[in-house]
Design an enzyme around this catalytic site. Structure first.
Site, PDB file in Angstrom:
ATOM      1  N   LYS A 171       0.838  -1.203   0.000  1.00 48.61           N
ATOM      2  CA  LYS A 171       0.000   0.000   0.000  1.00 48.61           C
ATOM      3  C   LYS A 171       0.875   1.257   0.000  1.00 48.61           C
ATOM      4  O   LYS A 171       1.459   1.627   1.012  1.00 48.61           O
ATOM      5  CB  LYS A 171      -0.897   0.049   1.251  1.00 48.61           C
ATOM      6  CG  LYS A 171      -1.987   1.099   1.081  1.00 48.61           C
ATOM      7  CD  LYS A 171      -2.478   1.690   2.377  1.00 48.61           C
ATOM      8  CE  LYS A 171      -1.748   2.940   2.783  1.00 48.61           C
ATOM      9  NZ  LYS A 171      -1.827   4.085   1.865  1.00 48.61           N
ATOM     10  N   GLU A 246      10.116   2.720  10.386  1.00 47.29           N
ATOM     11  CA  GLU A 246      10.994   3.878  10.187  1.00 47.29           C
ATOM     12  C   GLU A 246      10.104   5.103  10.294  1.00 47.29           C
ATOM     13  O   GLU A 246       9.173   5.257   9.512  1.00 47.29           O
ATOM     14  CB  GLU A 246      11.664   3.852   8.809  1.00 47.29           C
ATOM     15  CG  GLU A 246      12.744   2.815   8.654  1.00 47.29           C
ATOM     16  CD  GLU A 246      13.876   2.957   9.653  1.00 47.29           C
ATOM     17  OE1 GLU A 246      14.066   4.055  10.221  1.00 47.29           O
ATOM     18  OE2 GLU A 246      14.567   1.955   9.882  1.00 47.29           O
ATOM     19  N   CYS A 280      13.352  12.096   5.996  1.00 47.57           N
ATOM     20  CA  CYS A 280      13.433  11.781   7.428  1.00 47.57           C
ATOM     21  C   CYS A 280      14.860  11.926   7.922  1.00 47.57           C
ATOM     22  O   CYS A 280      15.103  12.062   9.118  1.00 47.57           O
ATOM     23  CB  CYS A 280      12.861  10.408   7.735  1.00 47.57           C
ATOM     24  SG  CYS A 280      13.308   9.172   6.546  1.00 47.57           S
ATOM     25  N   GLU A 379       9.265  17.169  14.722  1.00 52.66           N
ATOM     26  CA  GLU A 379       9.614  17.065  13.308  1.00 52.66           C
ATOM     27  C   GLU A 379       8.693  17.963  12.480  1.00 52.66           C
ATOM     28  O   GLU A 379       7.474  17.859  12.568  1.00 52.66           O
ATOM     29  CB  GLU A 379       9.484  15.621  12.823  1.00 52.66           C
ATOM     30  CG  GLU A 379      10.000  15.466  11.414  1.00 52.66           C
ATOM     31  CD  GLU A 379      10.004  14.023  10.934  1.00 52.66           C
ATOM     32  OE1 GLU A 379       8.991  13.333  11.114  1.00 52.66           O
ATOM     33  OE2 GLU A 379      11.025  13.605  10.366  1.00 52.66           O
TER      34      GLU A 379
HETATM   35  P1  ADP Z   1       2.889  10.971   6.498  1.00 53.63           P
HETATM   36  O1  ADP Z   1       2.554  12.038   7.453  1.00 53.63           O
HETATM   37  O2  ADP Z   1       4.322  10.890   6.125  1.00 53.63           O
HETATM   38  O3  ADP Z   1       1.960  10.864   5.342  1.00 53.63           O
HETATM   39  P2  ADP Z   1       1.554   8.679   7.614  1.00 53.63           P
HETATM   40  O4  ADP Z   1       2.010   7.848   8.762  1.00 53.63           O
HETATM   41  O5  ADP Z   1       0.266   9.377   7.714  1.00 53.63           O
HETATM   42  O6  ADP Z   1       2.754   9.651   7.358  1.00 53.63           O
HETATM   43  O7  ADP Z   1       1.535   7.823   6.291  1.00 53.63           O
HETATM   44  C1  ADP Z   1       2.457   6.806   5.992  1.00 53.63           C
HETATM   45  C2  ADP Z   1       1.716   5.642   5.379  1.00 53.63           C
HETATM   46  O8  ADP Z   1       0.884   5.058   6.394  1.00 53.63           O
HETATM   47  C3  ADP Z   1       0.790   6.021   4.229  1.00 53.63           C
HETATM   48  O9  ADP Z   1       0.817   5.019   3.239  1.00 53.63           O
HETATM   49  C4  ADP Z   1      -0.548   6.091   4.915  1.00 53.63           C
HETATM   50  O10 ADP Z   1      -1.625   5.909   4.030  1.00 53.63           O
HETATM   51  C5  ADP Z   1      -0.448   4.941   5.899  1.00 53.63           C
HETATM   52  N1  ADP Z   1      -1.409   4.990   7.012  1.00 53.63           N
HETATM   53  C6  ADP Z   1      -2.010   6.072   7.552  1.00 53.63           C
HETATM   54  N2  ADP Z   1      -2.871   5.715   8.528  1.00 53.63           N
HETATM   55  C7  ADP Z   1      -2.817   4.356   8.626  1.00 53.63           C
HETATM   56  C8  ADP Z   1      -3.449   3.380   9.448  1.00 53.63           C
HETATM   57  N3  ADP Z   1      -4.355   3.696  10.373  1.00 53.63           N
HETATM   58  N4  ADP Z   1      -3.144   2.081   9.250  1.00 53.63           N
HETATM   59  C9  ADP Z   1      -2.219   1.734   8.334  1.00 53.63           C
HETATM   60  N5  ADP Z   1      -1.603   2.602   7.521  1.00 53.63           N
HETATM   61  C10 ADP Z   1      -1.877   3.892   7.655  1.00 53.63           C
END
Ligand code: ADP
Length: 477
Positions: A171, A246, A280, A379
């Site tokens: 994903k 990470e 990062c 951050e």
């Molecule tokens: P960023 O702020 O860098 O976008 P996120 O942690 O929101 O960081 O996103 C990193 C990845 O995690 C993306 O692919 C996002 O869609 C996914 N993500 C966000 N929320 C969830 C969740 N509840 N469960 C699994 N994956 C998630």
């Protein structure tokens, strides 16, 4: 053109569509990408589970050939894919092409590793018994990636997962599905059997969450925010699955009195502002000893005046736009917070207008910051850095380590003594001497400590730790 998800070897349209927009020019639509549902995610997990027995026993030459073909195609198309990357993420074309080459090199590296799989045969302490130690694939691996490295991060997770015989549910981040779709398309055409790699583009809260909640995923590798990382960890503990995280960084870059000023300024500008500060491994805390402080700040200001902030695809651009409106708001919010906290905005921080509508922000440098301020602890993930003045090396090291994070840590010095001490004592997974905090080799372990990371390292031979499980077999001989 509609870009579909890949489930069990079939390209499937979603219920909904995500429009991929260029942050350098919001009128430029890159394409439409299917948005998977939770049901699609479940079907993808089932397909990966069904494909695992055969793929986990596949020949190493088959794996090698697929990874090798993928590497070759990525490298042959580096200009086109690099352009797609810059168009969807906003880093400059040179950075986009560079990242694409790195992705190709990662596939090439793991194509080689597939041919080097090996175990150990060791004597038992009991006579007449033989012991073999082997590595086996883990099972179905869930791969969840962020938007800031649209091709390198998917590559450094997908390539080792396949090399060691795992099947995948992947994903990517919703903001940048283009490069991920392109890699999956290449892998399929390179001959990957159906179900081995499944692509489910969509929302984290829906598709990602369905992955976290599934008992049929044996390992999840995640790169993204600290908050989501915690969710991945909690859900993984619940299912007793392997996980690797990470997350953020608040990486220090120390400048000592004895530094070569040009080297220090180049490394600091690169660390803080290149790729729009959206790495990062970026440095947002520049910790400077008092003897060089004023000269350094002045030289930084001069250097920053020469930076060209413009459309990522234009020749001559040094820094592209911020990735989207909400990240831009986060950056400008932190600039306001820094001012309120009493730091001095010495340079930049203004929104910029360019020929095309995009999220342009002039890199911002604060001075007179302290390490306790929010701008020094949290951050920001944008082109915003603060200079923290310290007395000497000992204070610099203490301030560098005074953070919840521990990904990368840099120092500019001509002193062997200080460089050596810093390498040993920086609380980080990666240390850079007279080099930017960001910018790493594709075959070297990547990862951090403290709040930045969890689990074993990514990249290079260390990746085997996550994507395999060790078996010890005893035989009466
Ligand atoms: P960023 O702020 O860098 O976008 P996120 O942690 O929101 O960081 O996103 C990193 C990845 O995690 C993306 O692919 C996002 O869609 C996914 N993500 C966000 N929320 C969830 C969740 N509840 N469960 C699994 N994956 C998630």
């Amino acid at each position: 053109m509609m870009h579909s998800n890949l489930i069990d070897g079939e390209w499937i349209d979603g219920d909904d569509v995500v429009r991929n927009i260029n942050p350098s020019d919001t009128n430029d639509v890159i394409g439409d990408y299917a948005r998977a549902s939770a049901e699609d995610a479940k079907a993808a997990i089932a397909a990966a589970k069904a494909a695992f027995p055969a793929w986990s026993r596949s020949g190493i030459l088959e794996r090698h050939a697929i990874l090798r073909k993928t590497a070759d195609e990525i490298l042959a198309r580096k200009d086109e894919l690099g352009r797609l990357l810059s168009r969807e993420e906003g880093k400059t074309l040179a950075e986009g092409i560079g990242e694409t080459v790195r992705a190709g090199q990662i596939f090439d590296f793991f194509a080689g590793e597939a041919l080097r799989l090996a175990g150990e045969v060791i004597p038992s302490v009991r006579p007449g018994i033989g012991v073999e130690i082997t590595r086996e694939p883990v099972g179905v691996v869930g791969i969840i990636t962020p938007w800031n490295f649209p091709i390198a991060i998917p590559a450094w997770k997908i390539a080792p997962a396949l090399c060691y015989g795992n099947t995948i549910v992947f994903k990517p981040a919703e903001l940048v599905p283009g490069c991920s779709w392109a890699i999956v398309d290449i892998l399929v055409r390179a001959g990957l059997p159906k179900g081995v790699l499944n692509l489910v583009m969509g929302k984290g809260s829906v598709v990602g969450q369905a992955m976290l909640d599934s008992p049929d995923i044996q390992a999840i590798t995640f790169t993204g925010s600290t908050g989501t990382g915690k969710r991945v960890a909690l859900a993984s503990v619940e299912h007793n699955r392997k996980y690797q995280l990470e997350m953020g960084g608040k990486n220090p870059f120390v400048v000592l009195d004895d530094a070569d000023l040009t080297v220090a300024v180049e490394a600091a500008v690169n660390s803080a502002f290149f790729s729009t500060g959206q790495r990062c491994t970026a440095s947002s805390r520049v910790i400077v000893t008092e003897g060089i402080h004023d000269r350094f700040v002045q030289a930084m200001g001069e250097r920053m005046k020469g930076l060209v902030i413009d459309d990522a695809l234009k020749a001559g651009t040094h820094i592209g736009p911020v990735v989207d409106q909400s990240q831009l708001k986060q950056d400008t919010d932190y600039i306001a917070i820094g001012k309120q906290e009493g730091a001095k905005l010495a340079f930049g921080g203004e929104l910029l207008k360019r020929d095309t509508p995009g999220f342009y922000l002039q890199p911002a440098l604060f001075t007179e910051a302290t390490n306790q301020m929010r701008i020094s602890q949290e951050e920001i993930f944008g082109p915003v850095a603060s200079v923290i003045r310290v007395k000497d090396y000992d204070e610099a090291l203490a301030v560098a380590n005074d953070t919840p994070f521990g990904l990368s840590s840099g120092i500019a010095t001509t002193s062997l003594k200080h460089a050596t001490h810093f390498k040993r004592n920086a609380e980080a997974g990666m240390v850079m001497v007279n080099l930017p905090t960001a910018g790493v080799d594709f075959h070297v372990p990547f990862g951090g400590r403290k709040g930045s990371s969890h689990g074993s390292r990514e990249q290079g031979r260390y990746a085997a730790e996550f994507y395999t499980t060790v078996k010890a077999a005893y035989t009466l001989t």
